[in-house]
Design a protein around this motif. Structure first.
Motif, short mmCIF file in Angstrom:
data_model
loop_
_atom_site.label_atom_id
_atom_site.label_comp_id
_atom_site.label_asym_id
_atom_site.label_seq_id
_atom_site.Cartn_x
_atom_site.Cartn_y
_atom_site.Cartn_z
N GLN A 21 38.23 78.33 92.82
CA GLN A 21 38.53 79.05 91.34
C GLN A 21 40.13 78.79 91.48
O GLN A 21 41.03 78.94 92.40
CB GLN A 21 38.18 80.41 91.13
CG GLN A 21 36.68 80.34 91.20
CD GLN A 21 36.19 81.90 90.65
OE1 GLN A 21 36.32 82.61 91.61
NE2 GLN A 21 35.65 82.05 89.71
N SER A 22 40.79 78.79 90.32
CA SER A 22 42.15 78.78 90.05
C SER A 22 42.34 80.22 89.71
O SER A 22 41.64 80.98 88.89
CB SER A 22 42.70 77.68 89.20
OG SER A 22 42.06 78.16 87.85
N ASP A 89 52.81 83.48 91.26
CA ASP A 89 52.35 82.38 92.03
C ASP A 89 50.90 82.11 91.54
O ASP A 89 50.36 82.90 90.78
CB ASP A 89 52.26 82.66 93.64
CG ASP A 89 52.52 81.17 94.36
OD1 ASP A 89 52.03 80.19 93.97
OD2 ASP A 89 52.50 81.48 95.57
N CYS A 90 50.35 80.91 91.98
CA CYS A 90 49.16 80.51 91.66
C CYS A 90 48.27 79.83 92.70
O CYS A 90 48.63 78.97 93.52
CB CYS A 90 49.10 79.42 90.42
SG CYS A 90 47.37 79.23 89.54
N VAL A 91 46.82 80.20 92.86
CA VAL A 91 46.16 79.85 93.74
C VAL A 91 45.15 78.63 93.07
O VAL A 91 44.62 78.80 92.21
CB VAL A 91 45.22 80.68 94.42
CG1 VAL A 91 43.99 79.89 95.17
CG2 VAL A 91 45.71 81.74 95.16
N LEU A 92 45.47 77.27 93.69
CA LEU A 92 44.79 76.39 92.87
C LEU A 92 44.06 75.35 93.73
O LEU A 92 44.55 75.06 94.86
CB LEU A 92 45.76 75.37 92.14
CG LEU A 92 46.77 76.10 90.93
CD1 LEU A 92 47.88 74.92 90.60
CD2 LEU A 92 45.94 75.95 89.83
N PRO A 93 42.70 75.31 93.57
CA PRO A 93 42.00 74.33 94.49
C PRO A 93 42.42 72.93 94.20
O PRO A 93 43.12 72.49 93.18
CB PRO A 93 40.45 74.46 94.05
CG PRO A 93 40.58 74.98 92.47
CD PRO A 93 42.01 75.64 92.55
N ASP A 158 36.24 69.95 84.36
CA ASP A 158 37.06 71.15 84.00
C ASP A 158 38.39 70.58 84.04
O ASP A 158 38.86 69.65 84.52
CB ASP A 158 36.92 72.39 84.48
CG ASP A 158 37.07 72.47 86.21
OD1 ASP A 158 37.70 71.21 86.39
OD2 ASP A 158 36.76 73.17 86.82
N ALA A 159 39.27 71.53 83.69
CA ALA A 159 40.97 71.16 83.58
C ALA A 159 41.46 70.66 85.20
O ALA A 159 42.56 70.22 85.16
CB ALA A 159 41.62 72.47 83.26
N ASN A 160 40.73 71.22 86.18
CA ASN A 160 41.10 70.56 87.44
C ASN A 160 40.30 69.30 88.02
O ASN A 160 40.26 69.08 89.08
CB ASN A 160 40.77 71.92 88.35
CG ASN A 160 41.60 71.64 89.71
OD1 ASN A 160 43.03 71.68 89.40
ND2 ASN A 160 41.09 71.83 90.85
N ALA A 183 35.32 65.76 76.99
CA ALA A 183 35.59 66.80 78.11
C ALA A 183 36.74 67.59 78.18
O ALA A 183 37.64 67.02 77.79
CB ALA A 183 35.08 66.19 79.50
N ASN A 184 36.74 68.83 78.86
CA ASN A 184 38.07 69.23 79.08
C ASN A 184 38.62 68.78 80.52
O ASN A 184 38.44 69.77 81.52
CB ASN A 184 37.80 70.84 79.11
CG ASN A 184 39.02 71.69 79.44
OD1 ASN A 184 40.09 71.20 78.96
ND2 ASN A 184 38.76 72.71 80.13
N PHE A 185 39.10 67.78 80.49
CA PHE A 185 39.61 67.11 81.82
C PHE A 185 40.86 67.46 81.97
O PHE A 185 41.75 67.88 81.22
CB PHE A 185 39.41 65.69 81.60
CG PHE A 185 40.04 64.86 80.53
CD1 PHE A 185 41.21 64.74 80.46
CD2 PHE A 185 39.03 64.58 79.35
CE1 PHE A 185 41.70 63.93 79.39
CE2 PHE A 185 39.78 64.04 78.22
CZ PHE A 185 41.25 63.69 78.36
N GLY A 186 41.36 67.22 83.27
CA GLY A 186 42.72 67.35 83.73
C GLY A 186 43.40 66.10 83.60
O GLY A 186 44.64 65.96 83.41
N TYR A 187 42.65 65.00 83.78
CA TYR A 187 43.26 63.64 83.91
C TYR A 187 42.11 62.83 83.48
O TYR A 187 41.03 62.83 83.89
CB TYR A 187 43.85 63.36 85.26
CG TYR A 187 44.07 61.83 85.41
CD1 TYR A 187 45.44 61.53 85.01
CD2 TYR A 187 43.26 60.90 85.89
CE1 TYR A 187 45.83 60.05 85.51
CE2 TYR A 187 43.57 59.57 86.08
CZ TYR A 187 44.80 59.23 86.03
OH TYR A 187 45.27 57.72 85.96
#
Length: 257
Positions: A21-22, A89-93, A158-160, A183-187
């Protein structure tokens, strides 16, 4: 005995990492009292509090109106008029990458992404190509019709998530692109020459797709590095994924193949 709030926050951060999770992490560093930490999840859930509920809501409002792309220190004024410094800061997978098509470019790309510790899912409708022998480092290899692949993978986007479309033909490229465009894509990237990309975009427009949505497609795919071989093209795609997910993407850089 009440659990230490900092200990609870770190436990929540560890859980977020394990569950991929982010979460945004806000830490009060200018207070003379006990350390305070606030975790803000994408679904609106929060863990912890800084100073009080009103100040916590003020931080949430700041987060909503600003974009995070690297650790940052900002200052907010509390109800007593005192300046408080917050470290954000942010925790990002690591991003999940769906590679649609299991040809030579995909083999090289999956190997590169595994070095980058991305989660990789490869999908194709050809058993001779879509198998774990060809993609030993992928977390999942799917062999099915592209219609079924789309239905299965769509809910996971998802966005990730990065979607890389490199199928063996225009028919399947278009099918994947049209569906994942919703879709809700990141790329979202599709391989192709300038003429092929232009024809694809024109067809999507004629079928009623939103031009603003089409502008999110990375095609021709990859950063321009004069790549020629499948492995070199894979490097250019991986570089673009790094560029996008690290927040430094330049939409003018493209690779024509």
């Amino acid at each position: 005995m009440q659990e230490n709030p900092i200990k609870s926050a770190f436990a929540a951060m560890q859980a977020a990492i394990e569950q991929k999770q982010s979460v945004d992490v806000m830490t009060l560093i200018s207070s003379s009292g006990e350390p305070q930490m606030l975790l803000l999840y994408k679904n609106g859930e929060i863990v912890g509090e800084i100073i009080n509920l009103d100040f916590t809501n003020k931080i949430k409002s700041y987060q909503k109106n600003h974009s995070w792309n690297k650790p940052v220190l900002f200052t907010m004024v509390d109800a007593q008029g005192a300046s408080q410094q917050i470290f954000w800061d942010c925790v990002l997978p690591q991003p999940k990458v769906l590679i649609l098509g299991a040809g030579h470019i995909s083999r090289s790309l999956a190997a590169i992404l595994s070095i980058l510790e991305y989660e990789v899912i490869v999908a194709d409708d050809r058993p001779d190509f879509a198998n774990t022998r060809s993609f030993p480092t992928a977390q999942m290899v799917l062999c099915d019709s592209f219609e079924n692949i789309i239905s299965r993978l769509m809910p996971t986007v998802d966005a990730n998530t990065a979607i890389v479309i490199v199928t063996r033909g225009h028919r399947y490229d278009f099918l994947c692109l049209k569906n994942f465009l919703r879709a809700n894509f990141g790329y979202l990237g599709m391989i192709g020459s300038k003429s092929r990309v232009k024809a694809t975009m024109q067809r999507l427009l004629e079928e009623g797709e939103d031009p603003a949505r089409l502008s999110k497609i990375h095609s021709p795919i990859g950063i321009a590095i004069a790549a020629q071989s499948p492995a070199e093209i894979a490097v250019s795609i991986a570089a673009e994924l790094i560029d996008v997910f690290n927040g430094e993407h330049d939409p003018l850089k493209r690779l024509e193949v």
